[in-house]
Motif scaffolding. Structure first.
Motif, short mmCIF file in Angstrom:
data_model
loop_
_atom_site.label_atom_id
_atom_site.label_comp_id
_atom_site.label_asym_id
_atom_site.label_seq_id
_atom_site.Cartn_x
_atom_site.Cartn_y
_atom_site.Cartn_z
N ALA A 71 0.84 -1.20 0.00
CA ALA A 71 0.00 0.00 0.00
C ALA A 71 0.88 1.25 0.00
O ALA A 71 0.59 2.23 -0.72
CB ALA A 71 -0.93 -0.01 1.22
N SER A 72 1.96 1.24 0.79
CA SER A 72 2.88 2.38 0.82
C SER A 72 3.53 2.59 -0.54
O SER A 72 3.61 3.72 -1.03
CB SER A 72 3.97 2.18 1.88
OG SER A 72 3.42 2.09 3.14
N ASN A 73 3.99 1.50 -1.12
CA ASN A 73 4.63 1.60 -2.44
C ASN A 73 3.64 2.10 -3.49
O ASN A 73 3.98 2.95 -4.32
CB ASN A 73 5.23 0.25 -2.86
CG ASN A 73 6.46 -0.09 -2.06
OD1 ASN A 73 7.09 0.79 -1.47
ND2 ASN A 73 6.81 -1.37 -2.02
N ASP A 74 2.41 1.59 -3.43
CA ASP A 74 1.38 2.04 -4.37
C ASP A 74 1.09 3.53 -4.17
O ASP A 74 0.96 4.29 -5.14
CB ASP A 74 0.09 1.23 -4.18
CG ASP A 74 0.23 -0.21 -4.67
OD1 ASP A 74 1.25 -0.52 -5.34
OD2 ASP A 74 -0.66 -1.04 -4.35
N TYR A 75 0.98 3.96 -2.90
CA TYR A 75 0.70 5.37 -2.61
C TYR A 75 1.85 6.25 -3.11
O TYR A 75 1.62 7.29 -3.76
CB TYR A 75 0.50 5.55 -1.09
CG TYR A 75 0.35 6.99 -0.69
CD1 TYR A 75 -0.85 7.67 -0.94
CD2 TYR A 75 1.38 7.68 -0.07
CE1 TYR A 75 -0.99 9.00 -0.59
CE2 TYR A 75 1.25 8.99 0.29
CZ TYR A 75 0.06 9.65 0.03
OH TYR A 75 -0.08 10.97 0.38
N ILE A 76 3.09 5.84 -2.81
CA ILE A 76 4.24 6.63 -3.24
C ILE A 76 4.32 6.66 -4.77
O ILE A 76 4.57 7.71 -5.36
CB ILE A 76 5.55 6.05 -2.63
CG1 ILE A 76 5.55 6.33 -1.13
CG2 ILE A 76 6.78 6.63 -3.30
CD1 ILE A 76 6.66 5.62 -0.37
N ASP A 77 4.06 5.50 -5.37
CA ASP A 77 4.09 5.46 -6.84
C ASP A 77 3.01 6.39 -7.41
O ASP A 77 3.26 7.14 -8.36
CB ASP A 77 3.89 4.03 -7.33
CG ASP A 77 4.03 3.92 -8.83
OD1 ASP A 77 5.09 4.35 -9.34
OD2 ASP A 77 3.10 3.41 -9.49
N ASP A 78 1.81 6.36 -6.85
CA ASP A 78 0.72 7.22 -7.31
C ASP A 78 1.08 8.70 -7.09
O ASP A 78 0.86 9.54 -7.97
CB ASP A 78 -0.56 6.86 -6.56
CG ASP A 78 -1.75 7.68 -7.03
OD1 ASP A 78 -2.01 7.68 -8.26
OD2 ASP A 78 -2.38 8.34 -6.18
N LYS A 99 3.62 9.66 -9.59
CA LYS A 99 3.01 9.77 -10.91
C LYS A 99 2.24 11.09 -11.03
O LYS A 99 2.37 11.82 -12.02
CB LYS A 99 2.09 8.59 -11.19
CG LYS A 99 1.47 8.60 -12.57
CD LYS A 99 0.54 7.42 -12.75
CE LYS A 99 -0.09 7.39 -14.12
NZ LYS A 99 -0.75 8.59 -14.53
N ARG A 100 1.47 11.44 -10.01
CA ARG A 100 0.72 12.70 -10.03
C ARG A 100 1.67 13.90 -10.06
O ARG A 100 1.45 14.87 -10.78
CB ARG A 100 -0.23 12.80 -8.83
CG ARG A 100 -1.48 11.94 -9.05
CD ARG A 100 -2.54 12.15 -8.02
NE ARG A 100 -2.14 11.38 -6.82
CZ ARG A 100 -2.43 11.74 -5.59
NH1 ARG A 100 -3.09 12.83 -5.34
NH2 ARG A 100 -2.04 10.99 -4.57
N THR A 101 2.75 13.79 -9.27
CA THR A 101 3.74 14.87 -9.28
C THR A 101 4.39 14.97 -10.66
O THR A 101 4.57 16.07 -11.19
CB THR A 101 4.81 14.61 -8.19
OG1 THR A 101 4.17 14.48 -6.93
CG2 THR A 101 5.83 15.73 -8.14
N ASP A 102 4.73 13.80 -11.22
CA ASP A 102 5.31 13.78 -12.56
C ASP A 102 4.35 14.39 -13.56
O ASP A 102 4.74 15.23 -14.41
CB ASP A 102 5.67 12.34 -12.92
CG ASP A 102 6.44 12.24 -14.23
OD1 ASP A 102 7.14 13.21 -14.59
OD2 ASP A 102 6.35 11.18 -14.88
N ASP A 103 3.06 14.00 -13.48
CA ASP A 103 2.06 14.57 -14.41
C ASP A 103 1.93 16.07 -14.21
O ASP A 103 1.85 16.83 -15.18
CB ASP A 103 0.70 13.90 -14.18
CG ASP A 103 0.68 12.44 -14.63
OD1 ASP A 103 1.64 12.03 -15.35
OD2 ASP A 103 -0.25 11.70 -14.24
N SER A 104 1.90 16.50 -12.94
CA SER A 104 1.79 17.93 -12.65
C SER A 104 2.99 18.69 -13.19
O SER A 104 2.85 19.75 -13.81
CB SER A 104 1.68 18.17 -11.14
OG SER A 104 0.48 17.64 -10.66
N LEU A 105 4.18 18.11 -12.94
CA LEU A 105 5.39 18.77 -13.44
C LEU A 105 5.40 18.81 -14.97
O LEU A 105 5.81 19.80 -15.57
CB LEU A 105 6.65 18.07 -12.91
CG LEU A 105 6.95 18.26 -11.43
CD1 LEU A 105 8.13 17.40 -11.01
CD2 LEU A 105 7.23 19.72 -11.13
N ALA A 106 4.92 17.71 -15.58
CA ALA A 106 4.85 17.68 -17.04
C ALA A 106 3.89 18.75 -17.56
O ALA A 106 4.17 19.43 -18.53
CB ALA A 106 4.44 16.29 -17.51
#
Length: 157
Positions: free
Chosen positions: A115-122, A125-132
Motif C-alpha cells: 500500500a505504501s509503495n502504491d501510494y508513493i508510486d501514485d 506519478k501525479r507529481t510527474d504529471d503535474s510537473l509535465a
C-alpha cells in the motif's frame, strides 16, 4: 536358652545315649532330663511364637506401608504426568498462536508495504504529471512570449 538350643541339647542327649543292642537305633535316655528339656521348650515356645507373630505382623505392616507408599508414588507420578501433558499442550497452543500471530503480522507488513509503495508510486506519478503539465505550460508560455516578441519585432521593422 532358645528353643533351638534346647532342641540341640536333646540331639546331644540322643547322640550320647546308650544304644540297645539289636534294637535298630533305640536308645536309653534319662527320662527326667528329657522331660526337663521338653518343659523348657514348652515354656519358650510361646515366647518364640510371640516373636514370630510379631515378626509376621511387622512384615505385614512393612508390606502395607510399602504398598501405600507405592500407591502414593504412582498417584503423584500420574498427576505429574497429567500436569506435564497439560503444560505441553499449553506450550503447543502458545507456539501455534505465536506462529499464527507472526504469519498475520508478516502478511500485514507485506500489505502495508505494498500500500505504501502504491501510494508513493501514485504520488510520484501525479507529481510527474503535474510537473509535465507545468513544463508544458511553461514551454507554451515561452513559445507565446517568443512568438509575440518576434511578431513585435516584425511590426517594428
Amino acid at each position: 536358652m532358645s528353643v533351638d538350643d534346647l532342641i540341640n541339647e536333646l540331639y546331644d542327649m540322643v547322640d550320647k545315649a546308650w544304644s540297645l543292642p539289636l534294637s535298630r537305633g533305640r536308645a536309653v535316655l534319662d527320662g527326667e532330663e528329657v522331660k526337663q528339656v521338653l518343659d523348657e521348650i514348652r515354656e519358650n515356645l510361646p515366647k518364640e511364637i510371640h516373636q514370630a507373630k510379631a515378626i509376621v505382623a511387622d512384615r505385614t505392616q512393612i508390606l502395607d506401608d510399602a504398598r501405600r507408599e507405592a500407591e502414593t508414588v504412582v498417584h503423584v507420578a500420574q498427576e505429574r504426568a497429567k500436569a506435564l501433558i497439560a503444560q505441553d499442550e499449553i506450550v503447543r497452543q502458545a507456539q501455534q498462536k505465536a506462529n499464527e500471530t507472526t504469519a498475520q503480522s508478516q502478511a500485514k507488513i507485506r500489505e502495508m508495504r505494498k500500500a505504501s509503495n502504491d501510494y508513493i508510486d501514485d504520488l510520484m506519478k501525479r507529481t510527474d504529471d503535474s510537473l509535465a503539465q507545468i513544463l508544458a505550460e511553461l514551454r507554451r508560455t515561452r513559445q507565446n512570449i517568443r512568438a509575440s516578441q518576434r511578431s513585435g519585432q516584425d511590426k517594428m521593422e
